[in-house]
Design an enzyme around this catalytic site. Sequence first.
Site, PDB file in Angstrom:
ATOM      1  N   ASP A  49       0.868  -1.163   0.000  1.00  0.00           N
ATOM      2  CA  ASP A  49       0.000   0.000   0.000  1.00  0.00           C
ATOM      3  C   ASP A  49       0.915   1.226   0.000  1.00  0.00           C
ATOM      4  O   ASP A  49       2.127   1.110   0.237  1.00  0.00           O
ATOM      5  CB  ASP A  49      -0.934  -0.012   1.213  1.00  0.00           C
ATOM      6  N   TRP A  50       0.366   2.397  -0.258  1.00  0.00           N
ATOM      7  CA  TRP A  50       1.208   3.587  -0.461  1.00  0.00           C
ATOM      8  C   TRP A  50       1.972   3.971   0.808  1.00  0.00           C
ATOM      9  O   TRP A  50       1.367   4.325   1.816  1.00  0.00           O
ATOM     10  CB  TRP A  50       0.334   4.737  -0.976  1.00  0.00           C
TER      11      TRP A  50
END
Length: 871
Positions: free
Chosen positions: A285-286
Site C-alpha cells: 500500500d502507499w
Amino acid sequence: MSTIHSFSSLILLLSFSLSTSAAVVDRRDPVPAGYVAPPYYPSPHGGWTVDWSESYRKASLLVSNMTLAEKTNITSGSGIFMGRCVGNTGSALRVGIPQLCLQDGPLGIRNTDHNTAFPPGITVGATFDKSLMLARGVALGEEFRGKGINVHLGPSVGPLGRRARAGRNWEGFGADPVLQAFGGALTIEGVQSQGVIATIKHLVANEQEQYRMTNLFQPEISSNLDDRTMHELYLWPFAEGVRSGVGSVMIAYNAVNGSACSQNSYLMNNLLKDELGFQGFVMSDWLAQITGVPSALAGLDMSMPGDINQVPLFGNSYWMYELSRSVLNGSVPVDRLNDMATRILAAWFQLGQDQNYPAPNFDTNTQDANGPLYPGALFSPSGVVNEFVDVQGNHAEVARAVARDGITLLKNTNATLPLSKNATLKVFGTDAEKNPDGINACADQGCNKGTLGMGWGSGSARYPYLDSPIDGLKARGANYKFFNTDSFPSNSNPAPGDVALIFINADSGENYITVDGNPGDRTNAGLNAWHSGDKLVQNVAAKYSNVIVIIHTVGPILMESWIDLPSVKAVLNAHLPGQEAGETLMQVLFGDVSPSGHLPYTIPVSEDQYPGSFDLIGFKLGQPQDTFTEGLYIDYRHFNKQNIKPRFAFGHGLSYTTFSFSNASISSVTPLTSLPPARAAKGPTPQYNTTIPPASEAYWPANFNRIWRYLYSWLDKNDADNAAKAANSSTKYPYPAGYSTEQKPGPAAGGAQGGNPALFDVAYNIAVTVTNTGNMSGKAVAQLYVQFPTGITYDTPIVQLRDFEKTDTLAPGAAQTLNLRVTRKDLSVWDVVQQNWVIPAVNGDYGIWIGEASDSFSLRCGTSTKSCVVG
Ligand SMILES: *[C@@H]1O[C@H](CO)[C@@H](O)[C@H](O)[C@H]1NC(C)=O
Ligand SMILES: *[C@@H]1O[C@H](CO)[C@@H](O)[C@H](O)[C@H]1NC(C)=O
Ligand SMILES: *[C@@H]1O[C@H](CO)[C@@H](O)[C@H](O)[C@H]1NC(C)=O
Ligand SMILES: *[C@@H]1O[C@H](CO)[C@@H](O)[C@H](O)[C@H]1NC(C)=O
Ligand SMILES: *[C@@H]1O[C@H](CO)[C@@H](O)[C@H](O)[C@H]1NC(C)=O
Ligand SMILES: *[C@@H]1O[C@H](CO)[C@@H](O)[C@H](O)[C@H]1NC(C)=O
Ligand SMILES: *[C@@H]1O[C@H](CO)[C@@H](O)[C@H](O)[C@H]1NC(C)=O
Ligand SMILES: *[C@@H]1O[C@H](CO)[C@@H](O)[C@H](O)[C@H]1NC(C)=O
Ligand SMILES: *[C@@H]1O[C@H](CO)[C@@H](O)[C@H](O)[C@H]1NC(C)=O
Ligand SMILES: *[C@@H]1O[C@H](CO)[C@@H](O)[C@H](O)[C@H]1NC(C)=O
C-alpha cells in the site's frame, strides 16, 4: 492507499518529521501471548500453475536478458507525484517494458473526468446479484483501459467489516467472507476480461483506519488473530480472488501478529504465495513499506509509490537504487529479484498488455489540460497531461441497475410504499439534494454535504454528474415541496394526506482526511445518522402521520430513536448509490420495480450488542494491539451465537411482493472424504543464472539527464563497486531466524490458484423454485447458509452464508428454479494442527438452509437424508 494530496500539508509533514527524533518508532509493544508471526522463507517462485505457464515463459525470456538496473526499475514506483498516475513504475524500454500506470480505485477512476462514479462495493453487495457484480467489473475494466491504466487498484475485500465503525467498510461488499468473495472475484473477472490487471486489497485484517500506518512515533496497529479465523474469515475472499486469477495483491498497512504485513513472511510467502498459489505480484500500500531487504525476502514484489515511508519526496527509496545495492552486496539473492521481476512481467503478459495497450491519457494530479509531468520534482517539464477521454460508454446503465437493485426495504407498514404517482410529498434533509458548493467541491469527497453517493478517501471518484433524489422527483413531475435543511422547518404546513420523505445519511472514509471530527473511522459520529438526522426524523414524525425515511449510509446506523414511531411507516436503505441516486430511488419509491436489495451487514439495536473487541482501538504509546478475541463470531455469526436479536439481521430485505420457496432438492456431486485428495506437485518455474551480476549493470549511464528527486535504479560507480566488494566480505547480512533459500514443495492445502483445487469441488447441488406469490413484479434472493452437523469437535458458527442467487424479475404468479451449490471448502473447517481443510463429519447431517435473510429460512435440506423440508 493513502495519498497526501496537497503540497502544503506535505511540507508541513516533512518539516515536522525532520525535526523529530525517530527513536520512538521502534517501540513495539509485545503482541498478546500466543500470537506469533512465524518465519517462512524463501519466497516461493511464481510460475508453477499451468494457467500462467505461457505468461511466465514469455516473462522469463525478457527477465533473463534484463540488467540489474532494469529489473530493479520495474519493481518500484518512480516516486510519489512523479507521473500521471498514483503509481508509476520504472520502465525497461530496452526490452519493451513501459512504465506501468497504477490507479485508484474500487468504484471508478479517481481524480479524473468523463468517468463513471459507480456505486461502491457495499451497494454491490446489497444487490446479492452475481450478474451485476460481474457486469460492473466489466464496465470498470473498460474505463480503466480507456484511460490507459495498467493496474486497477481494486477490488477491496479487506476490511471485511468486522467493526461497524471502521472507515472503509463501504469499499468492500459486506460483513461476510462469502459475500466479499463473490463480490471480489466477480469484479476481478470483469475487470481482467478487459485486459486490466486487478488488485485485490488490503491483505489482511485491516479492520480500522486509525493507527494503521507506521509514523515517527508509533508502529502500525497490529491485528492479532488466530490461524483458523484467518482462514475461515479474513483470507477467504482473497483465496477466491486468487482463484479467479487476480494479477496483483495489495498488502495492508497494519501488522498481523506484530509483524507489518509489508514484511510478514508468513503472510506473503506462506499464506498467499504457497498456500493460495498466487502467481501475480504483491505491491505495498502507499508508503506501507518500511524496510528494504526484509520486505524483499518476505515476499513483497513491488514498492509503491517507491519512496521511503517516513519522508517521501526527497528521492529516497528502500528499493530502486537500494535494491540494486542489496543485490550487488549479496543480501537480496538474485533469485528473489528475478522472481519479483518475473511476477510483474508475467501479470503483464497474462492480461495481454504486450499487445496494443493504451498509454495513460489523464493525470491524477490535476484537472487541467497542461501541467508538470513530474509534479513531485519541483522543477519539471510541462506538457499535455489531461486529454479528457470519455470512457463512460453506456456504463450508467449498470451503475443504475446496481444502485436500484441494492436499495433495501427495511420496513413497510401497511404497504405504504410504493407511493401513488400523485402523492403530496414533503421532502426534508440536505441529503436529498446535491452539495450546493459543487458535486466535487471536496477533494476525494472529504466532506459530507448534500446527497451522499460514496464515502471519502482514495476509494472515491469525481462525479461526472450526480442525479440527486430531488432531480429524480423533478424529472417525474412529482408533487413535492423540498425543505433543504436538517432541522425541522416551521413552515412546512403538514396536511393530513401528506407523505413526508426524510433523507438522512452516515459517512466515513480513509484516515488521511478527517470529516466532522471523524478520522476515517466513525469516532465522533458513532453509528448515528449525521447532521442530527435522528432528531429530524423524530420532529417530522411528530407532525406527519405518513413518514418514509431514506438512508444513504456507509454501514449500519442505529435507528432505535425513531424506527418504531407510529408515523414512521417505511424505511429504505439506499446504501451509497454513486452518481445514480435519483431515478433509481424513484423507480423503487413509485413502484416501477420492487426493492430487491438485502442488508450486507446486521443493524444492531445498540452498539452494546457487539462484542467489546469491536470497539475502536484508541491512542496509546507503542504499537496499538487489536486482538480479534471474538474469533469467527462477527456480524450475524455473533448475534446468532449469543442469541441476540438485532434490529435487522444480515440478509434482511423486504419487497412489495411476496415469494415462496418450494420444490427444493439436493443432490450429491463429489463424494466427500475427511481430507481433500492430495495436491499435485508444483509445476516447473523459470530457471535463471543466479550469479550476482557485474556492478556495471547498475552504473548510471553517461550524461543521463536526471529529474531531481525522481527515483532511479542506478548507483554511482563507487557505490556499486563497494556493494559488490561487500558481497565478498565476511560481514554477512543478519538474516531473520528461519531464513532459507531452499524452495519448498508447498503446503498440503495448496496446489493451484486459490488453494488445493479439490476444495472447490461441488459437494452438493441444491435447486429451489421461487414463486412470486404477491401481486407485483419483483426479484427474490435465495440465500444459502450451512449449518455443521451436531456432535463435531469443532466449535462452528450456527449458520454461515455459502451461496446466493437472485431471480430475474418475476411477474405475479411466475416461478423460477434457482441452482445453488456447496463446495468441499464450504463444508470444511480449517484445522490448525493438520494445517488443512477438514470435513468434520463426512456422513454427518449438514443443514443447508435456504431463505431470504440470515434469520429467516423457508427450507432445510439435509446432506444425509438428501431431502429438503419446509420450515
Ligand atoms: C498469528 O498467531 C496465531 C497464534 O499463534 C497463529 O496461529 C497464526 O498462524 C499467526 N498468523 C500469522 C499470519 O502470523
Ligand atoms: C540481451 O540480449 C542481447 C542480444 O542477444 C545481448 O547482446 C545482451 O548481452 C543480453 N543482455 C543481458 C543482460 O543478458
Ligand atoms: C527506469 O525508468 C525510468 C522511467 O521510465 C527511465 O527513465 C529509466 O531509463 C529506467 N531505467 C532503466 C535502467 O531502464
Ligand atoms: C546491502 O545493502 C542493503 C541496502 O543498503 C543493506 O541494507 C544491507 O545491509 C547491505 N548488506 C551488506 C552485507 O552490506
Ligand atoms: C395498518 O392498517 C390497519 C387497517 O387499516 C390499521 O388498523 C392499522 O392501524 C395500520 N397500522 C399502522 C401501523 O398504521
Ligand atoms: C391519487 O389518485 C387516485 C386515483 O388515481 C385517487 O384515488 C387518490 O385519492 C389520489 N390521491 C391524492 C393524494 O390526490
Ligand atoms: C422443480 O424443480 C425442478 C429442478 O429441480 C424443475 O425442473 C421443475 O420445473 C420444478 N417444478 C416446479 C413445479 O417448479
Ligand atoms: C551467469 O552470470 C554471471 C554474471 O553475470 C556470468 O559471469 C556468467 O557467465 C553467467 N553464466 C551463464 C551460464 O550464463
Ligand atoms: C568476489 O569473489 C569471487 C570469487 O571468490 C570473485 O570471482 C569476484 O571477483 C569477487 N568480487 C569482487 C567484487 O571482489
Ligand atoms: C396487493 O397485495 C396487498 C397485500 O397482499 C394488498 O394489500 C393489496 O390490496 C393488493 N393490491 C392489488 C392491486 O391487488
